[in-house]
Design an enzyme around this catalytic site. Structure first.
Site, PDB file in Angstrom:
ATOM      1  N   ARG A   1     -11.177  -5.353  -3.859  1.00 22.40           N
ATOM      2  CA  ARG A   1      -9.974  -4.824  -4.532  1.00 22.40           C
ATOM      3  C   ARG A   1     -10.081  -4.868  -6.059  1.00 22.40           C
ATOM      4  O   ARG A   1      -9.293  -5.538  -6.728  1.00 22.40           O
ATOM      5  CB  ARG A   1      -8.720  -5.536  -4.053  1.00 22.40           C
ATOM      6  N   PRO A   2     -11.023  -4.127  -6.641  1.00 23.98           N
ATOM      7  CA  PRO A   2     -11.139  -4.095  -8.104  1.00 23.98           C
ATOM      8  C   PRO A   2      -9.929  -3.403  -8.733  1.00 23.98           C
ATOM      9  O   PRO A   2      -9.123  -2.804  -8.032  1.00 23.98           O
ATOM     10  CB  PRO A   2     -12.412  -3.255  -8.315  1.00 23.98           C
ATOM     11  N   VAL A   3      -9.784  -3.503 -10.053  1.00 23.81           N
ATOM     12  CA  VAL A   3      -8.691  -2.824 -10.772  1.00 23.81           C
ATOM     13  C   VAL A   3      -9.248  -1.809 -11.766  1.00 23.81           C
ATOM     14  O   VAL A   3      -8.559  -1.404 -12.710  1.00 23.81           O
ATOM     15  CB  VAL A   3      -7.780  -3.861 -11.474  1.00 23.81           C
ATOM     16  N   ASP A   4     -10.495  -1.358 -11.515  1.00 19.97           N
ATOM     17  CA  ASP A   4     -11.152  -0.443 -12.468  1.00 19.97           C
ATOM     18  C   ASP A   4     -10.389   0.862 -12.638  1.00 19.97           C
ATOM     19  O   ASP A   4     -10.332   1.425 -13.740  1.00 19.97           O
ATOM     20  CB  ASP A   4     -12.594  -0.160 -11.995  1.00 19.97           C
ATOM     21  N   LEU A   5      -9.739   1.357 -11.574  1.00 21.67           N
ATOM     22  CA  LEU A   5      -9.035   2.642 -11.683  1.00 21.67           C
ATOM     23  C   LEU A   5      -7.711   2.488 -12.431  1.00 21.67           C
ATOM     24  O   LEU A   5      -7.245   3.424 -13.087  1.00 21.67           O
ATOM     25  CB  LEU A   5      -8.821   3.243 -10.290  1.00 21.67           C
TER      26      LEU A   5
ATOM     27  N   ILE B   1      -9.826   1.962   4.406  1.00 15.91           N
ATOM     28  CA  ILE B   1      -9.283   1.630   3.082  1.00 15.91           C
ATOM     29  C   ILE B   1      -9.860   0.320   2.530  1.00 15.91           C
ATOM     30  O   ILE B   1     -10.323   0.266   1.388  1.00 15.91           O
ATOM     31  CB  ILE B   1      -7.738   1.507   3.143  1.00 15.91           C
TER      32      ILE B   1
ATOM     33  N   CYS C   1      -9.716 -11.189  -2.786  1.00 13.83           N
ATOM     34  CA  CYS C   1      -8.644 -11.062  -1.797  1.00 13.83           C
ATOM     35  C   CYS C   1      -9.269 -11.101  -0.412  1.00 13.83           C
ATOM     36  O   CYS C   1     -10.377 -10.620  -0.220  1.00 13.83           O
ATOM     37  CB  CYS C   1      -7.893  -9.746  -1.997  1.00 13.83           C
TER      38      CYS C   1
ATOM     39  N   ASP D   1      -1.822  -0.867   6.666  1.00  9.97           N
ATOM     40  CA  ASP D   1      -0.980  -2.047   6.840  1.00  9.97           C
ATOM     41  C   ASP D   1      -0.419  -2.173   8.250  1.00  9.97           C
ATOM     42  O   ASP D   1       0.297  -3.135   8.551  1.00  9.97           O
ATOM     43  CB  ASP D   1       0.167  -2.035   5.815  1.00  9.97           C
TER      44      ASP D   1
ATOM     45  N   LYS E   1       8.907  -4.157   0.867  1.00  8.71           N
ATOM     46  CA  LYS E   1       8.229  -5.051  -0.092  1.00  8.71           C
ATOM     47  C   LYS E   1       7.435  -4.229  -1.099  1.00  8.71           C
ATOM     48  O   LYS E   1       7.489  -4.450  -2.303  1.00  8.71           O
ATOM     49  CB  LYS E   1       7.277  -6.005   0.633  1.00  8.71           C
ATOM     50  N   ASN E   2       6.692  -3.230  -0.609  1.00  8.02           N
ATOM     51  CA  ASN E   2       5.769  -2.492  -1.473  1.00  8.02           C
ATOM     52  C   ASN E   2       6.436  -1.444  -2.353  1.00  8.02           C
ATOM     53  O   ASN E   2       5.764  -0.755  -3.115  1.00  8.02           O
ATOM     54  CB  ASN E   2       4.641  -1.886  -0.628  1.00  8.02           C
TER      55      ASN E   2
ATOM     56  N   ARG F   1       5.474 -13.888   3.151  1.00  6.03           N
ATOM     57  CA  ARG F   1       5.271 -13.038   1.973  1.00  6.03           C
ATOM     58  C   ARG F   1       5.864 -11.646   2.175  1.00  6.03           C
ATOM     59  O   ARG F   1       6.281 -10.995   1.228  1.00  6.03           O
ATOM     60  CB  ARG F   1       3.780 -12.884   1.680  1.00  6.03           C
TER      61      ARG F   1
ATOM     62  N   ARG G   1      -1.541 -10.160  -6.237  1.00  6.02           N
ATOM     63  CA  ARG G   1      -2.290  -9.133  -6.967  1.00  6.02           C
ATOM     64  C   ARG G   1      -1.375  -8.142  -7.670  1.00  6.02           C
ATOM     65  O   ARG G   1      -1.648  -7.706  -8.795  1.00  6.02           O
ATOM     66  CB  ARG G   1      -3.160  -8.319  -6.011  1.00  6.02           C
TER      67      ARG G   1
HETATM   68  C1  EPZ Z   1      -1.188  -1.207  -1.896  1.00  6.30           C
HETATM   69  O1  EPZ Z   1      -2.274  -1.999  -2.354  1.00  6.30           O
HETATM   70  C2  EPZ Z   1      -0.356  -2.121  -0.992  1.00  6.30           C
HETATM   71  N1  EPZ Z   1       0.117  -3.255  -1.758  1.00  6.30           N
HETATM   72  C3  EPZ Z   1      -1.226  -2.613   0.158  1.00  6.30           C
HETATM   73  O2  EPZ Z   1      -0.409  -3.389   1.036  1.00  6.30           O
HETATM   74  C4  EPZ Z   1      -1.734  -1.417   0.937  1.00  6.30           C
HETATM   75  O3  EPZ Z   1      -2.610  -1.851   1.942  1.00  6.30           O
HETATM   76  C5  EPZ Z   1      -2.499  -0.463  -0.022  1.00  6.30           C
HETATM   77  O4  EPZ Z   1      -1.656  -0.087  -1.123  1.00  6.30           O
HETATM   78  C6  EPZ Z   1      -2.940   0.810   0.675  1.00  6.30           C
HETATM   79  O5  EPZ Z   1      -1.867   1.465   1.251  1.00  6.30           O
HETATM   80  C7  EPZ Z   1       1.274  -3.121  -2.469  1.00  6.30           C
HETATM   81  O6  EPZ Z   1       1.895  -2.082  -2.544  1.00  6.30           O
HETATM   82  C8  EPZ Z   1       1.757  -4.346  -3.175  1.00  6.30           C
HETATM   83  P1  EPZ Z   1      -4.902   0.793  -3.428  1.00  6.30           P
HETATM   84  P2  EPZ Z   1      -3.176  -1.478  -3.585  1.00  6.30           P
HETATM   85  O7  EPZ Z   1      -4.942   0.689  -4.908  1.00  6.30           O
HETATM   86  O8  EPZ Z   1      -2.300  -0.688  -4.455  1.00  6.30           O
HETATM   87  C9  EPZ Z   1      -9.665   0.591  -4.029  1.00  6.30           C
HETATM   88  C10 EPZ Z   1       0.279  -5.281   2.243  1.00  6.30           C
HETATM   89  O9  EPZ Z   1      -0.171  -5.751   3.309  1.00  6.30           O
HETATM   90  N2  EPZ Z   1      -9.384   0.480  -5.476  1.00  6.30           N
HETATM   91  O10 EPZ Z   1      -4.315   1.998  -2.836  1.00  6.30           O
HETATM   92  O11 EPZ Z   1      -3.906  -2.597  -4.146  1.00  6.30           O
HETATM   93  C11 EPZ Z   1      -9.192  -0.646  -3.253  1.00  6.30           C
HETATM   94  O12 EPZ Z   1     -10.119  -1.682  -3.306  1.00  6.30           O
HETATM   95  C12 EPZ Z   1      -0.696  -4.784   1.157  1.00  6.30           C
HETATM   96  O13 EPZ Z   1       1.479  -5.145   2.003  1.00  6.30           O
HETATM   97  C13 EPZ Z   1     -10.450   0.524  -6.360  1.00  6.30           C
HETATM   98  O14 EPZ Z   1     -11.606   0.665  -5.953  1.00  6.30           O
HETATM   99  O15 EPZ Z   1      -4.179  -0.495  -2.805  1.00  6.30           O
HETATM  100  C14 EPZ Z   1      -8.995  -0.072  -1.860  1.00  6.30           C
HETATM  101  O16 EPZ Z   1     -10.212  -0.055  -1.201  1.00  6.30           O
HETATM  102  C15 EPZ Z   1      -2.120  -5.110   1.459  1.00  6.30           C
HETATM  103  N3  EPZ Z   1     -10.188   0.403  -7.686  1.00  6.30           N
HETATM  104  C16 EPZ Z   1      -8.514   1.348  -2.146  1.00  6.30           C
HETATM  105  O17 EPZ Z   1      -8.909   1.667  -3.475  1.00  6.30           O
HETATM  106  C17 EPZ Z   1      -8.912   0.265  -8.174  1.00  6.30           C
HETATM  107  O18 EPZ Z   1      -8.721   0.142  -9.395  1.00  6.30           O
HETATM  108  C18 EPZ Z   1      -7.004   1.523  -2.030  1.00  6.30           C
HETATM  109  O19 EPZ Z   1      -6.391   0.573  -2.866  1.00  6.30           O
HETATM  110  C19 EPZ Z   1      -7.838   0.240  -7.265  1.00  6.30           C
HETATM  111  C20 EPZ Z   1      -8.098   0.350  -5.907  1.00  6.30           C
END
Ligand code: EPZ
Length: 429
Positions: free
Chosen positions: A131-135, A338, A126, A316, A22-23, A408, A102
Site C-alpha cells: 500500500r504505497p502512497v506514491d500516487l 486489488i 499493512c 472489502d 466508515k470509508n 475499527r 493509514r
Molecule cells: C480504500 O483504501 C479503502 N480504505 C479500502 O478499505 C479499500 O479496500 C480500498 O480503498 C479499495 O476499494 C478507505 O477508504 C479508508 P486504493 P485505499 O488507493 O484508498 C495501490 C477497509 O477494509 N496504490 O484504492 O488505500 C494500492 O496498494 C479498507 O475498509 C498504489 O500503488 O486503496 C492498492 O493495491 C481496506 N499507490 C491499489 O492501488 C498509491 O499511491 C488500490 O488502492 C495508492 C494506492
C-alpha cells in the site's frame, strides 16, 4: 483483549440498521481541514477508526463536538459531529498516530492546499499489502506542491498555493482520488482527474465539498473536473450508508438462512455483490425501508468472483464471500486483484473446516457439508468478520480472538446479529 463467542446453526430473522459508511466518514472528517467554518456530519458511525481520527484532527487544532441524542432518536441512530478547523495550530501528523490508521495520511491534501505546508508521517506497512502512497504524492506534485521525504515524513509545501493541472492515475486509487479532489478544490484554475476511482464514497465526499462551495463535476465517473475556488465554507452533510456493512450482513443471511431487513441500505451502492449473491441463491428486494435479504432453504450455489474497483465486486467483501463459498455446493474461484496479500483469513477459515487452496492471487474454494466451531484469530478488519460469518453456520462454538480489528469498522456487530437471533456475545478481555 475482547473476544467474541459464537454458537452456530441459527437462522437470522429481523432487521438490522445499516450505519453510515466508515470509508466515507474518514475522508469527510478530513475535508473539514479545508475550511475555517464548521462542517456538520450526520449519520456518523461509532467506530474505533472515527475516534482515532478525531484525536488526529485534534492534534492539528480541530474541535469536534458530538451532538447528543435528539428526541425520538434510538440508540442505533448515527451520531452528529460538529467539526471546526477554525485554527490549525500544528501542521504535523505524527508517526505514532498515522501508523495506527493509514487513511490519516490523507490530511496532507487539505493542509497543503489551505495552509501551504504539511508534514505527515508515511503510513508504513499493512497486513493486506504494501500500500504505497506514491500516487497521492504524484497528484500533489501535479498540483504544484514541492515534496520532500525527511525522516519518514512527507513534507509538502506550496507557499504560493496549488495550481490546477491534469492528473492521470495509472491505476484506479481511492486514496489518490480523495487526495486530488480535496487539494484541487482550493487550487487556482482547473484540474482534470482521469482514471479516477468511482466508489460511492468518492461521490459522497464530492457532494459534501460542493455543499462547502467547491466546483466539482463528474464525481462517480472516471473523469472528474474541479474548478478551484479561493475559499470553502461550512456545510451539513449526511454520510452515505455503508455498502460493505450491507454486503456483510447479506452474506451472513445467505450463510445461515433467514429473512432480514437491512434498514437504510441502498442496492445501487453494491449492485455487483448483489448480482453475485443472487446467483449463489440469495433473494433480495429493495423497499422504502432499505434492502430485504432472504434465503429460505434453497441450495447455496458456488460462484466465481474477481475483485475490482467500483462498480466491480468490492475487495472489502472478498473475505466474507469466501466464508460463504466454503459452504456452497461445488467449487468456486475467488481472485483478488486489488491487494497482493489479502488472504490472511484462509488459514483461519481452514481451522473451521473450510477447504481452500491458494495459488497466486486466486483461491479455489471447495464447498463442504459442514463447518465446525474452533478458536480463531482475527488478522484485519474484513478477514475478522469473515470468521464471524463462518462461525454463524458452524456446528458448536467458535471463539474469535483480537476483535479490536472488528471494532475499527463494524458498529455494534454482536448486538445487531443477536437482535436477529444469533447466539453471539462479547467476552471482555
Ligand atoms: C480504500 O483504501 C479503502 N480504505 C479500502 O478499505 C479499500 O479496500 C480500498 O480503498 C479499495 O476499494 C478507505 O477508504 C479508508 P486504493 P485505499 O488507493 O484508498 C495501490 C477497509 O477494509 N496504490 O484504492 O488505500 C494500492 O496498494 C479498507 O475498509 C498504489 O500503488 O486503496 C492498492 O493495491 C481496506 N499507490 C491499489 O492501488 C498509491 O499511491 C488500490 O488502492 C495508492 C494506492
Amino acid at each position: 483483549m475482547d473476544r467474541i463467542r459464537i454458537s452456530g446453526g441459527r437462522r437470522l430473522n429481523g432487521s438490522i440498521p445499516i450505519s453510515g459508511a466508515k470509508n466515507a466518514t474518514l475522508p469527510l472528517m478530513i475535508a473539514s481541514l479545508l475550511t475555517e467554518d464548521t462542517l456538520v456530519l450526520d449519520n456518523v458511525p461509532r467506530l474505533a477508526d472515527v475516534n482515532l481520527l478525531q484525536r488526529i484532527l485534534g492534534n492539528h487544532g480541530v474541535d469536534v463536538m458530538v451532538g447528543g441524542k435528539r428526541l425520538g432518536e434510538t440508540a442505533y441512530e448515527g451520531q452528529t459531529l460538529h467539526i471546526s478547523a477554525a485554527r490549525i495550530v500544528d501542521l504535523t501528523a505524527p508517526y505514532e498516530l498515522v501508523s495506527r490508521m493509514r487513511a490519516s495520511f490523507w490530511v496532507i491534501a487539505p493542509l497543503v492546499a489551505r495552509m501551504g505546508e504539511a508534514r505527515v508521517s508515511m503510513p508504513g506497512g499493512c497486513a493486506i499489502g504494501t500500500r504505497p502512497v506514491d500516487l497521492l504524492i504524484m497528484a500533489l506534485q501535479r498540483l504544484g506542491a514541492k515534496i520532500e521525504i525527511d525522516g519518514g515524513y512527507v513534507v509538502a509545501s506550496a507557499r504560493d498555493g496549488l495550481k490546477g493541472a491534469e492528473i492521470d492515475f495509472p491505476k484506479v486509487t481511492v486514496s489518490g482520488t480523495h487526495t486530488a479532489l480535496m487539494a484541487a478544490s482550493l487550487a487556482r484554475g482547473t484540474t482534470v482527474i482521469r482514471n479516477a476511482a468511482r466508489e460511492p464514497e468518492i461521490k459522497d465526499v464530492a457532494d459534501c465539498l460542493n455543499k462547502m462551495g467547491a466546483r466539482i463535476n463528474g464525481a462517480g465517473t472516471a473523469e472528474i473536473v474541479v474548478e478551484g475556488v479561493a475559499r470553502l465554507g461550512g456545510a451539513r452533510h449526511r454520510v452515505v450508508p455503508d455498502r460493505i456493512e450491507t454486503g456483510t450482513y447479506a452474506m451472513a443471511v445467505a450463510m445461515t438462512g433467514g429473512d432480514v431487513m437491512l434498514e437504510n441500505a441502498r442496492a445501487e451502492l453494491l449492485q455487483a455483490a448483489l448480482d453475485v449473491l443472487a446467483k449463489a441463491g440469495l433473494e433480495y428486494n429493495e423497499t422504502n425501508r432499505g434492502l430485504r435479504v432472504a434465503r429460505n432453504g434453497g441450495p447455496l450455489a458456488s460462484v466465481d468472483v474477481s475483485t475490482a474497483p467500483f462498480p466491480g465486486f468490492p475487495t472489502d467483501l472478498q473475505a466474507q464471500f469466501m466464508a460463504l463459498m466454503s459452504r456452497a455446493d461445488g467449487t468456486s474461484r475467488i481472485t483478488e486483484t486489488i491487494f497482493e496479500n489479502r488472504f490472511m483469513h484462509v488459514q483461519e477459515l481452514a481451522r473451521l473446516g473450510a477447504r481452500i487452496h491458494l495459488e497466486g492471487e486466486t483461491a479455489t474454494v471447495e464447498g463442504v457439508e459442514r463447518l465446525k466451531g474452533a478458536p480463531v484469530m482475527a488478522t484485519d478488519l474484513r478477514a475478522s468478520v469473515s470468521l464471524v460469518i463462518a462461525a454463524l453456520a458452524a456446528e458448536g462454538e467458535t471463539m474469535v480472538n483480537r476483535v479490536y480489528h472488528l471494532d475499527r469498522g463494524f458498529e455494534r456487530l454482536e448486538d445487531k446479529l443477536a437482535a436477529c437471533g444469533a447466539a453471539i456475545e462479547r467476552i471482555a478481555g
